[in-house]
Design a protein around this motif. Structure first.
Motif, mmCIF file in Angstrom:
data_model
loop_
_atom_site.group_PDB
_atom_site.id
_atom_site.type_symbol
_atom_site.label_atom_id
_atom_site.label_comp_id
_atom_site.label_asym_id
_atom_site.label_seq_id
_atom_site.Cartn_x
_atom_site.Cartn_y
_atom_site.Cartn_z
ATOM 1 N N PRO A 84 0.824 -1.229 0.000
ATOM 2 C CA PRO A 84 0.000 0.000 0.000
ATOM 3 C C PRO A 84 0.850 1.267 0.000
ATOM 4 O O PRO A 84 0.998 1.955 1.024
ATOM 5 C CB PRO A 84 -0.823 -0.150 1.276
ATOM 6 C CG PRO A 84 0.042 -0.949 2.183
ATOM 7 C CD PRO A 84 0.843 -1.870 1.317
ATOM 8 N N SER A 85 1.425 1.584 -1.136
ATOM 9 C CA SER A 85 2.325 2.737 -1.229
ATOM 10 C C SER A 85 1.647 4.041 -0.833
ATOM 11 O O SER A 85 2.275 4.925 -0.234
ATOM 12 C CB SER A 85 2.877 2.855 -2.651
ATOM 13 O OG SER A 85 3.612 1.705 -3.000
ATOM 14 N N GLY A 86 0.378 4.175 -1.140
ATOM 15 C CA GLY A 86 -0.347 5.391 -0.775
ATOM 16 C C GLY A 86 -0.424 5.579 0.731
ATOM 17 O O GLY A 86 -0.271 6.696 1.243
ATOM 18 N N THR A 87 -0.647 4.479 1.445
ATOM 19 C CA THR A 87 -0.674 4.551 2.909
ATOM 20 C C THR A 87 0.686 4.948 3.454
ATOM 21 O O THR A 87 0.791 5.782 4.367
ATOM 22 C CB THR A 87 -1.097 3.193 3.497
ATOM 23 O OG1 THR A 87 -2.387 2.843 2.991
ATOM 24 C CG2 THR A 87 -1.146 3.242 5.013
ATOM 25 N N VAL A 88 1.748 4.366 2.906
ATOM 26 C CA VAL A 88 3.098 4.721 3.326
ATOM 27 C C VAL A 88 3.352 6.208 3.103
ATOM 28 O O VAL A 88 3.876 6.912 3.986
ATOM 29 C CB VAL A 88 4.137 3.871 2.579
ATOM 30 C CG1 VAL A 88 5.552 4.394 2.823
ATOM 31 C CG2 VAL A 88 4.032 2.413 3.005
ATOM 32 N N ASP A 89 2.989 6.697 1.934
ATOM 33 C CA ASP A 89 3.207 8.113 1.629
ATOM 34 C C ASP A 89 2.472 9.021 2.622
ATOM 35 O O ASP A 89 3.008 10.052 3.047
ATOM 36 C CB ASP A 89 2.740 8.427 0.206
ATOM 37 C CG ASP A 89 3.616 7.781 -0.856
ATOM 38 O OD1 ASP A 89 4.752 7.370 -0.524
ATOM 39 O OD2 ASP A 89 3.165 7.670 -2.015
ATOM 40 N N SER A 90 1.269 8.635 2.988
ATOM 41 C CA SER A 90 0.501 9.477 3.915
ATOM 42 C C SER A 90 1.124 9.480 5.307
ATOM 43 O O SER A 90 1.120 10.514 5.993
ATOM 44 C CB SER A 90 -0.957 9.016 3.973
ATOM 45 O OG SER A 90 -1.072 7.725 4.542
ATOM 46 N N ILE A 136 7.749 -2.557 5.369
ATOM 47 C CA ILE A 136 9.189 -2.772 5.200
ATOM 48 C C ILE A 136 9.469 -2.879 3.707
ATOM 49 O O ILE A 136 8.872 -3.714 3.023
ATOM 50 C CB ILE A 136 9.626 -4.060 5.916
ATOM 51 C CG1 ILE A 136 9.116 -4.080 7.372
ATOM 52 C CG2 ILE A 136 11.141 -4.216 5.886
ATOM 53 C CD1 ILE A 136 9.050 -5.471 7.970
ATOM 54 N N ASP A 137 10.388 -2.083 3.206
ATOM 55 C CA ASP A 137 10.581 -2.024 1.755
ATOM 56 C C ASP A 137 12.055 -1.824 1.417
ATOM 57 O O ASP A 137 12.747 -0.999 2.023
ATOM 58 C CB ASP A 137 9.753 -0.862 1.185
ATOM 59 C CG ASP A 137 9.686 -0.874 -0.338
ATOM 60 O OD1 ASP A 137 10.030 -1.900 -0.952
ATOM 61 O OD2 ASP A 137 9.269 0.155 -0.910
ATOM 62 N N ASN A 138 12.533 -2.607 0.448
ATOM 63 C CA ASN A 138 13.832 -2.390 -0.182
ATOM 64 C C ASN A 138 14.981 -2.427 0.830
ATOM 65 O O ASN A 138 15.753 -1.485 0.960
ATOM 66 C CB ASN A 138 13.846 -1.057 -0.940
ATOM 67 C CG ASN A 138 15.020 -0.964 -1.898
ATOM 68 O OD1 ASN A 138 15.410 -1.950 -2.516
ATOM 69 N ND2 ASN A 138 15.601 0.214 -2.015
ATOM 70 N N CYS A 139 15.095 -3.546 1.518
ATOM 71 C CA CYS A 139 16.176 -3.732 2.483
ATOM 72 C C CYS A 139 16.984 -4.970 2.115
ATOM 73 O O CYS A 139 16.482 -5.878 1.452
ATOM 74 C CB CYS A 139 15.610 -3.885 3.899
ATOM 75 S SG CYS A 139 14.740 -2.406 4.509
ATOM 76 N N LYS A 140 18.233 -5.006 2.573
ATOM 77 C CA LYS A 140 19.088 -6.139 2.252
ATOM 78 C C LYS A 140 20.068 -6.399 3.388
ATOM 79 O O LYS A 140 20.236 -5.561 4.282
ATOM 80 C CB LYS A 140 19.855 -5.891 0.949
ATOM 81 C CG LYS A 140 20.800 -4.703 0.998
ATOM 82 C CD LYS A 140 21.484 -4.491 -0.344
ATOM 83 C CE LYS A 140 22.444 -3.311 -0.285
ATOM 84 N NZ LYS A 140 23.130 -3.097 -1.590
ATOM 85 N N TYR A 155 3.467 -5.587 6.169
ATOM 86 C CA TYR A 155 3.840 -5.690 4.759
ATOM 87 C C TYR A 155 5.363 -5.646 4.628
ATOM 88 O O TYR A 155 6.024 -4.792 5.226
ATOM 89 C CB TYR A 155 3.263 -4.524 3.959
ATOM 90 C CG TYR A 155 1.765 -4.527 3.814
ATOM 91 C CD1 TYR A 155 1.150 -4.994 2.648
ATOM 92 C CD2 TYR A 155 0.951 -4.045 4.833
ATOM 93 C CE1 TYR A 155 -0.227 -4.984 2.509
ATOM 94 C CE2 TYR A 155 -0.432 -4.032 4.704
ATOM 95 C CZ TYR A 155 -1.008 -4.506 3.539
ATOM 96 O OH TYR A 155 -2.394 -4.490 3.406
ATOM 97 N N ALA A 156 5.928 -6.561 3.853
ATOM 98 C CA ALA A 156 7.353 -6.510 3.538
ATOM 99 C C ALA A 156 7.535 -6.880 2.078
ATOM 100 O O ALA A 156 6.944 -7.855 1.597
ATOM 101 C CB ALA A 156 8.146 -7.457 4.431
ATOM 102 N N ARG A 157 8.324 -6.114 1.370
ATOM 103 C CA ARG A 157 8.609 -6.431 -0.032
ATOM 104 C C ARG A 157 10.039 -6.003 -0.376
ATOM 105 O O ARG A 157 10.653 -5.179 0.290
ATOM 106 C CB ARG A 157 7.618 -5.724 -0.964
ATOM 107 C CG ARG A 157 7.821 -4.217 -1.050
ATOM 108 C CD ARG A 157 7.007 -3.581 -2.167
ATOM 109 N NE ARG A 157 7.279 -2.146 -2.251
ATOM 110 C CZ ARG A 157 6.686 -1.324 -3.124
ATOM 111 N NH1 ARG A 157 5.774 -1.796 -3.973
ATOM 112 N NH2 ARG A 157 6.996 -0.042 -3.142
#
Length: 455
Positions: free
Chosen positions: A23-29, A319-323, A348-350
């Motif tokens: 849910p990118s929109g939720t993250v942005d908000s 959680i997004d774009n981690c390594k 959410y994790a991607r």
């Protein structure tokens, strides 16, 4: 009838696709409403107040004077220039203050526990107590920041680290106080007890920024975000290898952005918490929620952890774009037990890249085998996508619910674990959906029989 059924199936699949998308929109908000601290223009250098930066002289009086001057001027920036500043005691923030630790500067704290008295109201593993002051402490402040390219060194490897082997009775006592609802004012530890303080704790604060500094050698947890909101943590670098050196612990925290962190610490990189057992459940109105974690490099014990102290609930974690840049015991780790209660939901994790781990994805309701309290947690709505892992020494994916309260609604999409000793363990769970999940070598088309089997 067939037409109606087809429409229903199409609608159901469409809803499923919408619900499982990140849910990118939720993250942005969430990120948009987080406010950075507003700091007045007043500035003071600690060297002007007597701090020598010679690694020997006690700089605490100068830091205290600087904080008092900021308070008198309704806030400002305390500048720590190049040098090593030893502080025989904690830094206590007031509102509207930025601590700027310049490149080449190090704040090094005394390892003498007596220097962290009188005791302050704090929390230890999910239970409110009075204890030694965290080395940097803010209570009830608004608009506070720690920035710069310098170093904060907790000197936790000697005296404080020796407390680890002695803490058992105090841990047990704190839990008994929690379970018996003892008034917090009577929960006193400090001298004669062995519960180590956090390096940095922001308690009941708002509009917080921690940016770019290096964190080393903490006595206990490194950065504890307790009952605070509107928080930005970015650009930190860790070298913290003592016992229980969690990197970042949001607890009862709301609206948090954690990004661009280089972790290298001896425990959880990020551990999201929300109180423990009876006390946590009594604070269910203030769960940890709306936490964004992105663009981080994991190295240490575990990557992102939720729990085990999560009795007030944890929800809306992205959680997004981690390594990783080295071995982790576990990558994504959700842990609770039947003493906790509460909930974990909407996680959410991607776009997660893991190298070698013990277990890649671990969701358990049986942490530490505890559970006599009869308070199973509600774990549901977990969405994990585009996760890769080079090797799992033990198990690729583990989901363990309760017999009476199953883990529900787990969606695993595009998961590839190239090598694993064990593939899947899924127990006491329902509605676990997997799509494009590969463990081991990817299977292709079946081979044809080269010879007829003869009987």
């Amino acid at each position: 009838m067939k037409c109606k059924l087809l429409i229903f199936l199409l609608l159901s699949l469409n809803c499923l696709a919408q619900n499982t998308n990140f849910p990118s929109g939720t993250v942005d908000s969430i990120v948009k409403r987080i406010q950075l601290p507003q700091i007045p223009s007043f500035k003071i250098e600690v060297t002007r107040l007597g701090a020598k930066g010679d690694s020997i002289s006690d700089a605490k009086p100068a830091f205290d004077k600087a904080m008092a001057l900021c308070k008198k001027n309704n806030g400002g920036t305390i500048i720590v220039s190049k040098g090593v500043y030893t502080l025989n005691g904690p830094i206590h923030f007031v509102s509207n203050v930025k601590l700027l630790i310049e490149k080449g500067a190090k704040i090094r704290f005394s390892e003498n526990p007596k220097h962290y008295l009188p005791m302050v109201l704090t929390s230890w593993e999910g239970t409110m107590i009075y204890n030694y002051s965290p080395l940097i402490y803010a209570y009830g402040c608004t608009n506070i920041a720690i920035t710069g390219e310098g170093t904060i060194d907790g000197e936790g490897s000697k005296v404080w680290n020796s407390y680890k082997s002695k803490e058992g009775e105090d841990k047990k006592l704190s839990r008994e106080m929690n379970h018996s609802n003892m008034p917090v004012k009577d929960r006193k530890f400090g001298p004669g007890h062995f519960l180590r303080p956090q390096l940095i704790q922001f308690f009941n604060c708002k509009n917080i920024l921690v940016e770019n500094v290096k964190i080393e050698d903490s006595p206990f947890w490194c950065l504890h975000l307790l009952k605070s909101e509107s928080i930005t943590v970015r650009g930190l670098k860790y070298k913290a290898f003592n016992a229980n050196n969690d990197g970042i612990d949001p607890e009862y925290a709301k609206d948090v952005l954690i990004e661009n962190i280089d972790f290298d610490n001896a425990d959880d990189n990020i551990a999201i918490k929300a109180g423990r057992d009876d006390e946590g459940r009594a604070n269910s109105a203030t769960p940890s929620e709306n936490i964004v974690i992105r663009n981080c490099n994991f190295k240490g014990l575990h990557g992102v952890v939720i729990g085990s102290e999560m009795s007030a609930g944890v929800k809306n974690v992205f959680i997004d774009n981690c390594k990783t840049s080295g071995f982790l015991k576990r990558g994504i780790y959700l842990k609770t037990n039947a003493d906790r209660g509460g909930f974990i939901k909407n996680i959410y994790a991607r776009n997660i890249q893991l190298d070698e781990v013990e277990d890649c994805i671990y969701i358990t309701a049986n942490y530490m085998g505890e559970g006599s309290g009869g308070f199973p947690s509600d774990v549901s709505d977990i969405f994990l996508s585009n996760i890769s892992c080079t090797k799992a020494r033990e198990t690729a994916i583990i989901i363990q619910g309760y017999p009476q309260k199953k883990v529900r609604n787990v969606y695993l999409n595009t998961i590839e674990i190239k090598s694993a000793k064990n593939g899947l363990t899924i127990l006491n769970s329902e509605n676990v959906t997997m799509n494009d999940v590969i463990i081991g070598q990817k299977a292709t088309v079946p081979t044809a029989a080269s010879n007829l089997i003869k009987h």
